[in-house]
Design a protein around this motif. Structure first.
Motif, PDB file in Angstrom:
ATOM      1  N   PRO A 263       0.811  -1.231   0.000  1.00  8.03           N
ATOM      2  CA  PRO A 263       0.000   0.000   0.000  1.00  8.03           C
ATOM      3  C   PRO A 263       0.840   1.274   0.000  1.00  8.03           C
ATOM      4  O   PRO A 263       0.530   2.231  -0.706  1.00  8.03           O
ATOM      5  N   GLY A 264       1.922   1.294   0.767  1.00 10.52           N
ATOM      6  CA  GLY A 264       2.788   2.472   0.798  1.00 10.52           C
ATOM      7  C   GLY A 264       3.474   2.718  -0.532  1.00 10.52           C
ATOM      8  O   GLY A 264       3.611   3.866  -0.965  1.00 10.52           O
ATOM      9  N   ALA A 265       3.899   1.657  -1.205  1.00 13.02           N
ATOM     10  CA  ALA A 265       4.547   1.809  -2.508  1.00 13.02           C
ATOM     11  C   ALA A 265       3.568   2.335  -3.555  1.00 13.02           C
ATOM     12  O   ALA A 265       3.920   3.178  -4.382  1.00 13.02           O
ATOM     13  N   ILE A 266       2.335   1.856  -3.495  1.00 11.41           N
ATOM     14  CA  ILE A 266       1.317   2.334  -4.431  1.00 11.41           C
ATOM     15  C   ILE A 266       1.038   3.810  -4.170  1.00 11.41           C
ATOM     16  O   ILE A 266       0.935   4.614  -5.106  1.00 11.41           O
ATOM     17  N   ALA A 267       0.928   4.189  -2.902  1.00  8.86           N
ATOM     18  CA  ALA A 267       0.642   5.589  -2.561  1.00  8.86           C
ATOM     19  C   ALA A 267       1.781   6.507  -3.003  1.00  8.86           C
ATOM     20  O   ALA A 267       1.536   7.594  -3.524  1.00  8.86           O
ATOM     21  N   ARG A 268       3.033   6.079  -2.813  1.00 12.97           N
ATOM     22  CA  ARG A 268       4.164   6.900  -3.254  1.00 12.97           C
ATOM     23  C   ARG A 268       4.208   7.014  -4.773  1.00 12.97           C
ATOM     24  O   ARG A 268       4.525   8.075  -5.306  1.00 12.97           O
ATOM     25  N   ALA A 269       3.894   5.937  -5.463  1.00 12.98           N
ATOM     26  CA  ALA A 269       3.896   5.972  -6.926  1.00 12.98           C
ATOM     27  C   ALA A 269       2.814   6.901  -7.462  1.00 12.98           C
ATOM     28  O   ALA A 269       2.974   7.503  -8.524  1.00 12.98           O
ATOM     29  N   ARG A 270       1.723   7.032  -6.729  1.00 13.67           N
ATOM     30  CA  ARG A 270       0.626   7.909  -7.157  1.00 13.67           C
ATOM     31  C   ARG A 270       0.737   9.315  -6.564  1.00 13.67           C
ATOM     32  O   ARG A 270      -0.172  10.116  -6.709  1.00 13.67           O
ATOM     33  N   ASN A 271       1.877   9.615  -5.893  1.00 14.82           N
ATOM     34  CA  ASN A 271       2.124  10.916  -5.265  1.00 14.82           C
ATOM     35  C   ASN A 271       1.000  11.302  -4.301  1.00 14.82           C
ATOM     36  O   ASN A 271       0.527  12.436  -4.297  1.00 14.82           O
ATOM     37  N   HIS A 272       0.595  10.365  -3.504  1.00 19.30           N
ATOM     38  CA  HIS A 272      -0.464  10.606  -2.523  1.00 19.30           C
ATOM     39  C   HIS A 272       0.119  11.443  -1.389  1.00 19.30           C
ATOM     40  O   HIS A 272       1.208  11.153  -0.888  1.00 19.30           O
ATOM     41  N   PRO A 273      -0.574  12.509  -0.950  1.00 17.47           N
ATOM     42  CA  PRO A 273      -0.014  13.346   0.115  1.00 17.47           C
ATOM     43  C   PRO A 273       0.071  12.643   1.468  1.00 17.47           C
ATOM     44  O   PRO A 273       0.804  13.085   2.339  1.00 17.47           O
ATOM     45  N   GLN A 274      -0.647  11.553   1.659  1.00 16.55           N
ATOM     46  CA  GLN A 274      -0.615  10.830   2.935  1.00 16.55           C
ATOM     47  C   GLN A 274       0.072   9.468   2.786  1.00 16.55           C
ATOM     48  O   GLN A 274      -0.297   8.495   3.432  1.00 16.55           O
ATOM     49  N   ALA A 275       1.101   9.412   1.947  1.00 21.03           N
ATOM     50  CA  ALA A 275       1.769   8.145   1.649  1.00 21.03           C
ATOM     51  C   ALA A 275       2.411   7.524   2.892  1.00 21.03           C
ATOM     52  O   ALA A 275       2.391   6.299   3.054  1.00 21.03           O
ATOM     53  N   ASP A 276       2.969   8.346   3.766  1.00 23.76           N
ATOM     54  CA  ASP A 276       3.601   7.796   4.974  1.00 23.76           C
ATOM     55  C   ASP A 276       2.571   7.151   5.895  1.00 23.76           C
ATOM     56  O   ASP A 276       2.814   6.081   6.460  1.00 23.76           O
ATOM     57  N   ALA A 277       1.422   7.779   6.036  1.00 24.01           N
ATOM     58  CA  ALA A 277       0.366   7.203   6.878  1.00 24.01           C
ATOM     59  C   ALA A 277      -0.160   5.909   6.267  1.00 24.01           C
ATOM     60  O   ALA A 277      -0.452   4.944   6.984  1.00 24.01           O
ATOM     61  N   ILE A 278      -0.260   5.873   4.952  1.00 19.44           N
ATOM     62  CA  ILE A 278      -0.720   4.658   4.276  1.00 19.44           C
ATOM     63  C   ILE A 278       0.293   3.540   4.460  1.00 19.44           C
ATOM     64  O   ILE A 278      -0.073   2.380   4.675  1.00 19.44           O
ATOM     65  N   ASN A 279       1.574   3.884   4.414  1.00 21.84           N
ATOM     66  CA  ASN A 279       2.620   2.884   4.616  1.00 21.84           C
ATOM     67  C   ASN A 279       2.533   2.277   6.016  1.00 21.84           C
ATOM     68  O   ASN A 279       2.590   1.049   6.181  1.00 21.84           O
ATOM     69  N   ILE A 280       2.372   3.109   7.024  1.00 19.94           N
ATOM     70  CA  ILE A 280       2.242   2.612   8.404  1.00 19.94           C
ATOM     71  C   ILE A 280       0.987   1.758   8.541  1.00 19.94           C
ATOM     72  O   ILE A 280       0.999   0.699   9.177  1.00 19.94           O
ATOM     73  N   CYS A 281      -0.094   2.213   7.938  1.00 25.70           N
ATOM     74  CA  CYS A 281      -1.350   1.463   8.006  1.00 25.70           C
ATOM     75  C   CYS A 281      -1.195   0.098   7.335  1.00 25.70           C
ATOM     76  O   CYS A 281      -1.755  -0.898   7.798  1.00 25.70           O
ATOM     77  N   GLY A 282      -0.440   0.041   6.253  1.00 30.98           N
ATOM     78  CA  GLY A 282      -0.203  -1.236   5.577  1.00 30.98           C
ATOM     79  C   GLY A 282       0.561  -2.217   6.448  1.00 30.98           C
ATOM     80  O   GLY A 282       0.224  -3.398   6.524  1.00 30.98           O
ATOM     81  N   TRP A 283       1.602  -1.731   7.131  1.00 29.38           N
ATOM     82  CA  TRP A 283       2.377  -2.610   8.003  1.00 29.38           C
ATOM     83  C   TRP A 283       1.572  -3.038   9.219  1.00 29.38           C
ATOM     84  O   TRP A 283       1.633  -4.190   9.642  1.00 29.38           O
ATOM     85  N   MET A 284       0.804  -2.111   9.798  1.00 31.15           N
ATOM     86  CA  MET A 284      -0.030  -2.469  10.946  1.00 31.15           C
ATOM     87  C   MET A 284      -1.161  -3.410  10.522  1.00 31.15           C
ATOM     88  O   MET A 284      -1.652  -4.196  11.324  1.00 31.15           O
ATOM     89  N   GLY A 285      -1.553  -3.317   9.272  1.00 34.30           N
ATOM     90  CA  GLY A 285      -2.609  -4.179   8.764  1.00 34.30           C
ATOM     91  C   GLY A 285      -2.202  -5.639   8.706  1.00 34.30           C
ATOM     92  O   GLY A 285      -3.058  -6.529   8.735  1.00 34.30           O
ATOM     93  N   LEU A 286      -0.906  -5.894   8.602  1.00 31.76           N
ATOM     94  CA  LEU A 286      -0.466  -7.293   8.629  1.00 31.76           C
ATOM     95  C   LEU A 286      -0.711  -7.916   9.999  1.00 31.76           C
ATOM     96  O   LEU A 286      -0.928  -9.114  10.105  1.00 31.76           O
ATOM     97  N   ILE A 287      -0.675  -7.091  11.040  1.00 30.67           N
ATOM     98  CA  ILE A 287      -0.907  -7.600  12.389  1.00 30.67           C
ATOM     99  C   ILE A 287      -2.408  -7.717  12.656  1.00 30.67           C
ATOM    100  O   ILE A 287      -2.876  -8.725  13.188  1.00 30.67           O
ATOM    101  N   THR A 288      -3.159  -6.687  12.271  1.00 30.14           N
ATOM    102  CA  THR A 288      -4.580  -6.658  12.613  1.00 30.14           C
ATOM    103  C   THR A 288      -5.466  -7.328  11.571  1.00 30.14           C
ATOM    104  O   THR A 288      -6.602  -7.666  11.861  1.00 30.14           O
ATOM    105  N   LEU A 289      -4.982  -7.456  10.357  1.00 28.53           N
ATOM    106  CA  LEU A 289      -5.699  -8.055   9.228  1.00 28.53           C
ATOM    107  C   LEU A 289      -6.916  -7.246   8.775  1.00 28.53           C
ATOM    108  O   LEU A 289      -7.599  -7.628   7.852  1.00 28.53           O
ATOM    109  N   VAL A 290      -7.190  -6.127   9.437  1.00 27.97           N
ATOM    110  CA  VAL A 290      -8.315  -5.285   9.038  1.00 27.97           C
ATOM    111  C   VAL A 290      -7.800  -4.034   8.336  1.00 27.97           C
ATOM    112  O   VAL A 290      -8.386  -3.576   7.367  1.00 27.97           O
ATOM    113  N   LEU A 291      -6.698  -3.492   8.810  1.00 25.13           N
ATOM    114  CA  LEU A 291      -6.184  -2.248   8.261  1.00 25.13           C
ATOM    115  C   LEU A 291      -5.547  -2.411   6.884  1.00 25.13           C
ATOM    116  O   LEU A 291      -5.485  -1.457   6.124  1.00 25.13           O
TER     117      LEU A 291
END
Length: 128
Positions: A47-75
């Motif tokens: 998710p973070g790589a996709i957000a950076r490739a699309r120049n998303h202004p919240q790419a860092d938050a998306i990256n953290i959410c992607g990593w935390m999502g591996l633990i919670t399986l919902v995020l």
């Protein structure tokens, strides 16, 4: 035991393949953790790589959410959807794609319109 039972045991056809199967099992047990770790790594950063490739202004938050999502399986699915969503103008103020010259021109136009509106207002007297 009878002779027929011993002959059945001796006729085991895969006995010659036994050492190969032991080595194959060992190789699989050594390679599978590496493959699983690599897949987890790729899924966590997707998710973070996709957000950076699309120049998303919240790419860092998306990256953290992607990593935390591996633990919670919902995020993780939420982070993936978030990475593909284009931010609205209300988040960026409409200035994400505008350059400085465009902003200055809009500011000058707004000042002119304000001066025109002020010119049309009646003069109010402050004294009694």
């Amino acid at each position: 035991m009878s002779d027929n039972a011993l002959e059945g045991i001796m006729d085991f056809k895969l006995q010659a393949v036994g050492p190969f199967l032991h080595w194959l099992t060992l190789i699989i047990l050594c390679i599978m953790p590496v493959v699983i770790a690599y897949v987890i790594y790729r899924l966590g950063r997707l998710p973070g790589a996709i957000a950076r490739a699309r120049n998303h202004p919240q790419a860092d938050a998306i990256n953290i959410c992607g990593w935390m999502g591996l633990i919670t399986l919902v995020l993780w699915p939420l982070a993936l959807v978030w990475a593909y969503l284009a931010p609205s103008e209300s988040l960026t103020g409409g200035a994400a794609k505008a350059d400085d010259k465009t902003l200055l021109a809009r500011l000058h136009e707004a000042r002119q319109r304000l001066a025109a509106v002020e010119g049309r207002l009646p003069q109010q007297r402050t004294g009694s």
